[in-house]
Motif scaffolding. Structure first.
Motif, PDB file in Angstrom:
ATOM      1  N   GLY A 293       0.815  -1.195   0.000  1.00 49.73           N
ATOM      2  CA  GLY A 293       0.000   0.000   0.000  1.00 49.73           C
ATOM      3  C   GLY A 293       0.858   1.258   0.000  1.00 49.73           C
ATOM      4  N   PRO A 294       0.228   2.438   0.073  1.00 50.55           N
ATOM      5  CA  PRO A 294       0.971   3.704   0.031  1.00 50.55           C
ATOM      6  C   PRO A 294       2.041   3.782   1.120  1.00 50.55           C
ATOM      7  N   GLY A 295       3.288   3.967   0.707  1.00 50.69           N
ATOM      8  CA  GLY A 295       4.386   4.054   1.663  1.00 50.69           C
ATOM      9  C   GLY A 295       4.672   2.762   2.400  1.00 50.69           C
ATOM     10  N   LYS A 296       4.078   1.653   1.971  1.00 45.89           N
ATOM     11  CA  LYS A 296       4.201   0.353   2.651  1.00 45.89           C
ATOM     12  C   LYS A 296       3.811   0.464   4.127  1.00 45.89           C
ATOM     13  N   LYS A 297       2.751   1.239   4.393  1.00 44.98           N
ATOM     14  CA  LYS A 297       2.306   1.433   5.767  1.00 44.98           C
ATOM     15  C   LYS A 297       1.113   0.562   6.136  1.00 44.98           C
ATOM     16  N   TYR A 298       0.850  -0.442   5.330  1.00 46.04           N
ATOM     17  CA  TYR A 298      -0.184  -1.415   5.649  1.00 46.04           C
ATOM     18  C   TYR A 298       0.434  -2.803   5.696  1.00 46.04           C
ATOM     19  N   LEU A 299       0.023  -3.585   6.685  1.00 47.21           N
ATOM     20  CA  LEU A 299       0.438  -4.977   6.777  1.00 47.21           C
ATOM     21  C   LEU A 299      -0.686  -5.833   6.211  1.00 47.21           C
ATOM     22  N   TYR A 300      -0.414  -6.518   5.109  1.00 47.32           N
ATOM     23  CA  TYR A 300      -1.383  -7.422   4.491  1.00 47.32           C
ATOM     24  C   TYR A 300      -1.119  -8.828   5.007  1.00 47.32           C
ATOM     25  N   VAL A 301      -2.192  -9.496   5.440  1.00 44.78           N
ATOM     26  CA  VAL A 301      -2.070 -10.820   6.039  1.00 44.78           C
ATOM     27  C   VAL A 301      -3.024 -11.775   5.340  1.00 44.78           C
ATOM     28  N   VAL A 302      -2.527 -12.957   4.975  1.00 48.59           N
ATOM     29  CA  VAL A 302      -3.369 -13.973   4.356  1.00 48.59           C
ATOM     30  C   VAL A 302      -3.319 -15.241   5.194  1.00 48.59           C
ATOM     31  N   GLY A 303      -4.419 -16.001   5.163  1.00 47.14           N
ATOM     32  CA  GLY A 303      -4.430 -17.257   5.891  1.00 47.14           C
ATOM     33  C   GLY A 303      -5.778 -17.922   5.880  1.00 47.14           C
ATOM     34  N   ARG A 304      -5.766 -19.234   5.670  1.00 48.11           N
ATOM     35  CA  ARG A 304      -6.987 -20.049   5.719  1.00 48.11           C
ATOM     36  C   ARG A 304      -8.078 -19.489   4.819  1.00 48.11           C
ATOM     37  N   GLY A 305      -7.680 -19.023   3.631  1.00 53.50           N
ATOM     38  CA  GLY A 305      -8.629 -18.541   2.636  1.00 53.50           C
ATOM     39  C   GLY A 305      -9.044 -17.098   2.776  1.00 53.50           C
ATOM     40  N   ALA A 306      -8.549 -16.397   3.810  1.00 54.01           N
ATOM     41  CA  ALA A 306      -8.966 -15.024   4.054  1.00 54.01           C
ATOM     42  C   ALA A 306      -7.809 -14.048   3.886  1.00 54.01           C
ATOM     43  N   VAL A 307      -8.168 -12.773   3.657  1.00 54.77           N
ATOM     44  CA  VAL A 307      -7.175 -11.712   3.472  1.00 54.77           C
ATOM     45  C   VAL A 307      -7.563 -10.517   4.336  1.00 54.77           C
ATOM     46  N   TYR A 308      -6.579  -9.941   5.034  1.00 58.69           N
ATOM     47  CA  TYR A 308      -6.799  -8.799   5.919  1.00 58.69           C
ATOM     48  C   TYR A 308      -5.750  -7.723   5.645  1.00 58.69           C
ATOM     49  N   ARG A 309      -6.051  -6.507   6.133  1.00 56.48           N
ATOM     50  CA  ARG A 309      -5.104  -5.386   6.027  1.00 56.48           C
ATOM     51  C   ARG A 309      -5.115  -4.595   7.328  1.00 56.48           C
ATOM     52  N   ILE A 310      -3.913  -4.252   7.816  1.00 55.55           N
ATOM     53  CA  ILE A 310      -3.783  -3.551   9.089  1.00 55.55           C
ATOM     54  C   ILE A 310      -2.889  -2.328   8.895  1.00 55.55           C
ATOM     55  N   PRO A 311      -3.367  -1.114   9.176  1.00 54.42           N
ATOM     56  CA  PRO A 311      -2.494   0.065   9.118  1.00 54.42           C
ATOM     57  C   PRO A 311      -1.484   0.013  10.265  1.00 54.42           C
ATOM     58  N   THR A 312      -0.228   0.360   9.984  1.00 52.64           N
ATOM     59  CA  THR A 312       0.831   0.255  10.984  1.00 52.64           C
ATOM     60  C   THR A 312       1.510   1.602  11.221  1.00 52.64           C
ATOM     61  N   LEU A 313       2.174   1.720  12.366  1.00 54.55           N
ATOM     62  CA  LEU A 313       2.877   2.947  12.722  1.00 54.55           C
ATOM     63  C   LEU A 313       4.223   3.052  12.033  1.00 54.55           C
ATOM     64  N   THR A 314       4.848   1.913  11.779  1.00 50.70           N
ATOM     65  CA  THR A 314       6.128   1.875  11.075  1.00 50.70           C
ATOM     66  C   THR A 314       5.934   1.173   9.743  1.00 50.70           C
ATOM     67  N   ALA A 315       6.485   1.737   8.696  1.00 54.37           N
ATOM     68  CA  ALA A 315       6.341   1.150   7.362  1.00 54.37           C
ATOM     69  C   ALA A 315       7.206  -0.099   7.223  1.00 54.37           C
ATOM     70  N   GLY A 316       6.891  -0.897   6.216  1.00 51.99           N
ATOM     71  CA  GLY A 316       7.730  -2.025   5.883  1.00 51.99           C
ATOM     72  C   GLY A 316       9.040  -1.554   5.278  1.00 51.99           C
ATOM     73  N   TYR A 317      10.018  -2.437   5.261  1.00 56.83           N
ATOM     74  CA  TYR A 317      11.314  -2.105   4.684  1.00 56.83           C
ATOM     75  C   TYR A 317      11.147  -1.804   3.193  1.00 56.83           C
ATOM     76  N   ALA A 318      11.700  -0.672   2.745  1.00 57.22           N
ATOM     77  CA  ALA A 318      11.483  -0.203   1.381  1.00 57.22           C
ATOM     78  C   ALA A 318      12.520  -0.717   0.394  1.00 57.22           C
ATOM     79  N   GLY A 319      13.577  -1.363   0.854  1.00 60.18           N
ATOM     80  CA  GLY A 319      14.663  -1.782  -0.033  1.00 60.18           C
ATOM     81  C   GLY A 319      14.381  -3.024  -0.842  1.00 60.18           C
ATOM     82  N   ARG A 320      13.339  -3.758  -0.510  1.00 62.81           N
ATOM     83  CA  ARG A 320      12.914  -4.934  -1.270  1.00 62.81           C
ATOM     84  C   ARG A 320      11.395  -4.922  -1.357  1.00 62.81           C
ATOM     85  N   ALA A 321      10.851  -5.713  -2.294  1.00 65.37           N
ATOM     86  CA  ALA A 321       9.397  -5.806  -2.363  1.00 65.37           C
ATOM     87  C   ALA A 321       8.842  -6.397  -1.066  1.00 65.37           C
ATOM     88  N   LYS A 322       9.654  -7.266  -0.423  1.00 67.78           N
ATOM     89  CA  LYS A 322       9.234  -7.862   0.860  1.00 67.78           C
ATOM     90  C   LYS A 322      10.465  -8.049   1.724  1.00 67.78           C
TER      91      LYS A 322
END
Length: 322
Positions: A293-322
Motif C-alpha cells: 500500500g501507500p508508503g508500505k504502511k499497511y500490513l497485508y495478512v493472508v491465511g486459511r482462505g482469508a485476506v486482511y489489512r492492518i495500518p501500521t505505525l512503522t512502514a515495511g522495509y522499502a529496499g525490497r518488495a518484501k
C-alpha cells in the motif's frame, strides 16, 4: 398473500442479520504494540473464500499480490481492496519475490521448482534439483537480496502432491546464486517454512513450523552464511506427536528491523534483537504477510482462505518488495 409477503420480509431480514453477524465476526482490533500499532487499530477484512492463501508481496504499481496456490493462480489486491486474478497456471506458485531486474520469481509446488514466471518471455527455471540430483519436496517461501541471490526453503513432501521420497531431498534451506549455483545452507531444521532477510541483509531468518524458534543465520561481508542460532522463542505452542509446534509460517521485516511472524497465535512481533514485543490476534490463523500500500504502511495478512489489512505505525522495509 399477506402471509407469504410477511414470510419473504422475514427471510430478507434474517438474511440481513446473518450478513451483519458474519461481517461483525470478521471485525477485530489490535492491542497496542509500541511502534507497530496503536490499541484499537482496526483489522480490515478484505475477502474470504480463497482456496489457499500464501506469498503476499508488494507490486511495483502499488497493488499487493498473493498466491491462491490450490487454484494455481496469483490474485491482485488493488489499493481500494478489490481483488482480481493477476495470473493463471502458475504451477502451484506458493511464494513470490522480485529480482533486482524486476522479474517475478516464485517457488512452485506442482512440479517442485524455483523459477522466474514473469515476464513470460523470460520465464525460466532457476533450480529443480539439489547438488546430489534429488528433487525438491515442496518449495515453500523465498526472498531475493539486492545482489540477486535467491534464498528459499523446502519444507519437504507435505503437500497434496507427494513426490517419490527416494528421489526427494530432505527439508532444507537453500541459496541460488545469480549464476544458478545452488547451495544448501541448512538441513537440520525439521520443517523450514517462512524466510526473510534483515534490512541490511546481514541476517537471514527462517521459521521452523514444527518447532519453538525462529532461527537466524549471520551473513558476512563476503556472503558466507554462518551457523544457525536461536533468534526468538515463539508463544502458543501446540503439542503434536513430534513435540511442540509454533505453527510459524511467513516472515517479514519493517523499516526498523522488527520481525513479524505468522504463527498459531496470530502475528507475533519481535525486535531486531529477538525480544517479544506483542501479538496481533486475527479472526483466522495467518499463513503469510507482507507490507504494501501507500508508503508500505499497511500490513497485508493472508491465511486459511482469508485476506486482511492492518495500518501500521512503522512502514515495511522499502529496499525490497518484501
Amino acid at each position: 398473500m399477506k402471509l407469504k409477503k410477511l414470510s419473504a420480509q422475514c427471510l430478507l431480514a434474517l438474511g440481513s442479520l446473518l450478513a451483519l453477524g458474519a461481517a461483525q465476526a470478521q471485525e477485530r482490533v489490535t492491542a497496542a504494540i509500541p511502534g507497530v500499532v496503536n490499541a484499537g487499530t482496526p483489522i480490515e477484512f478484505i475477502q474470504d473464500g480463497f482456496k489457499g492463501t500464501e506469498g503476499p508481496i508488494a507490486a511495483p504499481d502499488g497493488a499487493v499480490l498473493f498466491t491462491e496456490n490450490n487454484n494455481a493462480r496469483i490474485i491482485r489486491i488493488a489499493p481500494d481492496n478489490t481483488t482480481s486474478v493477476f495470473l493463471d497456471n502458475t504451477n502451484g506458485a506458493n511464494a513470490l519475490a522480485y529480482s533486482p531486474e524486476g522479474e517475478l520469481v516464485a517457488v512452485q509446488t506442482i512440479e517442485p521448482r524455483v523459477g522466474v514466471i514473469l515476464p513470460q518471455g523470460n520465464a525460466r527455471t532457476l533450480a529443480v534439483k539439489v547438488d546430489d540430483s534429488l528433487g525438491f519436496g515442496r518449495p515453500n517461501d523465498l526472498v531475493v537480496d539486492k545482489k540477486g541471490f535467491v534464498y528459499f526453503t523446502d519444507s519437504g513432501a507435505n503437500g497434496a502432491v507427494k513426490p517419490d521420497p527416494t528421489k526427494t531431498a530432505a527439508p532444507a534451506v537453500y541459496r541460488i546464486s545469480p549464476e544458478y549455483v545452488i547451495e544448501r545452507i541448512a538441513k537440520d531444521i525439521t520443517r523450514p517454512n517462512g524466510i526473510t532477510l534483515s534490512p541490511d541483509e546481514k541476517t537471514l531468518y527462517v521459521a521452523n513450523t514444527a518447532g519453538e524458534h525462529i532461527y537466524a543465520f549471520d551473513i558476512d561481508a563476503k556472503g558466507k552464511v554462518g551457523p544457525r542460532r536461536e533468534f526468538a522463542h515463539l508463544e502458543g505452542l501446540r503439542q503434536t506427536e513430534n513435540g511442540p509446534s509454533s505453527g510459524a509460517d511467513g516472515l517479514v521485516v519493517d523499516a526498523e528491523g522488527r520481525l513479524y511472524v505468522a504463527s498459531n497465535t496470530g502475528i507475533q512481533v519481535f525486535s531486531a534483537k529477538g525480544e517479544p514485543l506483542g501479538t496481533i490476534a486475527l479472526p483466522k490463523q495467518p499463513q503469510n504477510l507482507a507490507f504494501g500500500g501507500p508508503g508500505k504502511k499497511y500490513l497485508y495478512v493472508v491465511g486459511r482462505g482469508a485476506v486482511y489489512r492492518i495500518p501500521t505505525l512503522t512502514a515495511g522495509y522499502a529496499g525490497r518488495a518484501k
